[in-house]
Design an enzyme around this catalytic site. Sequence first.
Site, mmCIF file in Angstrom:
data_model
loop_
_atom_site.group_PDB
_atom_site.id
_atom_site.type_symbol
_atom_site.label_atom_id
_atom_site.label_comp_id
_atom_site.label_asym_id
_atom_site.label_seq_id
_atom_site.Cartn_x
_atom_site.Cartn_y
_atom_site.Cartn_z
ATOM 1 N N ASP A 125 0.851 -1.191 0.000
ATOM 2 C CA ASP A 125 0.000 0.000 0.000
ATOM 3 C C ASP A 125 0.893 1.248 0.000
ATOM 4 O O ASP A 125 1.846 1.331 -0.768
ATOM 5 C CB ASP A 125 -0.966 -0.053 1.195
ATOM 6 C CG ASP A 125 -2.052 1.012 1.152
ATOM 7 O OD1 ASP A 125 -3.017 0.834 0.389
ATOM 8 O OD2 ASP A 125 -1.920 2.015 1.878
ATOM 9 N N TRP A 126 0.613 2.240 0.860
ATOM 10 C CA TRP A 126 1.432 3.449 0.897
ATOM 11 C C TRP A 126 2.865 3.157 1.325
ATOM 12 O O TRP A 126 3.771 3.954 1.055
ATOM 13 C CB TRP A 126 0.804 4.499 1.816
ATOM 14 C CG TRP A 126 -0.008 5.495 1.060
ATOM 15 C CD1 TRP A 126 -1.371 5.509 0.914
ATOM 16 C CD2 TRP A 126 0.479 6.617 0.330
ATOM 17 N NE1 TRP A 126 -1.757 6.575 0.138
ATOM 18 C CE2 TRP A 126 -0.641 7.274 -0.230
ATOM 19 C CE3 TRP A 126 1.743 7.142 0.086
ATOM 20 C CZ2 TRP A 126 -0.524 8.419 -1.017
ATOM 21 C CZ3 TRP A 126 1.865 8.287 -0.695
ATOM 22 C CH2 TRP A 126 0.737 8.913 -1.240
ATOM 23 N N TRP A 165 -12.615 3.959 -3.834
ATOM 24 C CA TRP A 165 -12.053 3.959 -2.484
ATOM 25 C C TRP A 165 -11.748 5.388 -2.017
ATOM 26 O O TRP A 165 -12.048 5.755 -0.881
ATOM 27 C CB TRP A 165 -10.788 3.106 -2.441
ATOM 28 C CG TRP A 165 -9.909 3.398 -1.260
ATOM 29 C CD1 TRP A 165 -8.658 3.898 -1.283
ATOM 30 C CD2 TRP A 165 -10.237 3.209 0.127
ATOM 31 N NE1 TRP A 165 -8.174 4.043 -0.005
ATOM 32 C CE2 TRP A 165 -9.123 3.632 0.876
ATOM 33 C CE3 TRP A 165 -11.360 2.732 0.796
ATOM 34 C CZ2 TRP A 165 -9.097 3.592 2.266
ATOM 35 C CZ3 TRP A 165 -11.337 2.688 2.191
ATOM 36 C CH2 TRP A 165 -10.214 3.120 2.902
ATOM 37 N N ASP A 251 -7.802 -8.509 -3.669
ATOM 38 C CA ASP A 251 -7.723 -7.048 -3.556
ATOM 39 C C ASP A 251 -8.405 -6.420 -4.770
ATOM 40 O O ASP A 251 -7.951 -6.619 -5.900
ATOM 41 C CB ASP A 251 -6.256 -6.630 -3.484
ATOM 42 C CG ASP A 251 -6.064 -5.143 -3.242
ATOM 43 O OD1 ASP A 251 -7.020 -4.369 -3.432
ATOM 44 O OD2 ASP A 251 -4.942 -4.759 -2.868
ATOM 45 N N HIS A 280 -6.295 -7.126 0.268
ATOM 46 C CA HIS A 280 -5.340 -6.027 0.172
ATOM 47 C C HIS A 280 -4.266 -6.130 1.247
ATOM 48 O O HIS A 280 -3.095 -5.890 0.986
ATOM 49 C CB HIS A 280 -6.093 -4.696 0.284
ATOM 50 C CG HIS A 280 -5.213 -3.495 0.221
ATOM 51 N ND1 HIS A 280 -4.469 -3.174 -0.889
ATOM 52 C CD2 HIS A 280 -4.953 -2.523 1.141
ATOM 53 C CE1 HIS A 280 -3.793 -2.061 -0.664
ATOM 54 N NE2 HIS A 280 -4.064 -1.645 0.575
#
Length: 300
Positions: A125-126, A165, A251, A280
């Site tokens: 993710d980030w 999202w 995901d 995810h």
Amino acid sequence: MIADVKRTPDERFANLPGYAFAPHYVDTLAGYEGLRVHYIDEGAKDAARTFLCLHGQPSWSYLYRKMIPVFAASGARVVAPDWLGFGRSDKPVDDAVYTFNFHRNMMLALIRHLDLTNITLVVQDWGGLLGLTLPVDMPERFSRLMVMNTTLAVGASPGPGFDAWKAFAASQPDMDVAALMKRASPNLSDAEAAAYSAPYPDIYYKAGVRRFPQLVMVKPDMEGADISRRAAAWWRTDWQGKSFMAVGAADPVLGPPVMELLRQQIRGCPEALVIADGGHFVQEWGDIIAPAALKAFGDI
């Protein structure tokens, strides 16, 4: 100096399932003096290898609780920081404080402060949107990559799943983190889902959580897009290390299609380990993924 900062009370982190790691803090990072950054630091400080595990949104270092012991047992040092605004790190209240460079420069400063070398970069993710840009400025510190459900944001939307999202996140300023995690990872127990929300007692602690989706570089002139384009070129042409990719196939935003595009951008990256029922937050299958990564790297 940032005036309004929240610090989650320590008792919120007591007796979290699967999370018995001692906290470590630094509040003297260059440019971030007075802001306390938390990180897990397991294994010998003089270990030959270091796993640097970077979480995303809305999670924190709790995400890596199943992987950290596996990495440490291999003889490595394992460092898992919390971004400012997340986990046990301090949380500025003003949403505007959180920018791509605010986060990225903090992590660069932490790596230098801890003098981490021979790093296996572990991202999701980030953790990936930011983390994949770090080696461009300190390539000598990184030797391997372990990448899961993430992307490089180079100035276009990752797709309609992300757009949905982003709109949902914008509509939830007091996001129910536990409920979101439970929906995304149905294999979580209620106690584990609640642990993800431990850092955020109320809406005033959630500015960092709210902000990340809005920072994704969906236009080419957004902050971070340029360094991300440089990073994409670096991974494609300059990267010399070993790579390992795992993908949670369930995901809907950063699943197999996005990850295959990323794999093609990473020089020498082998086919991904696909976790068919993984979502995810594929680290929730970390007891499968971490040993597979160590085997692929030749550590076991």
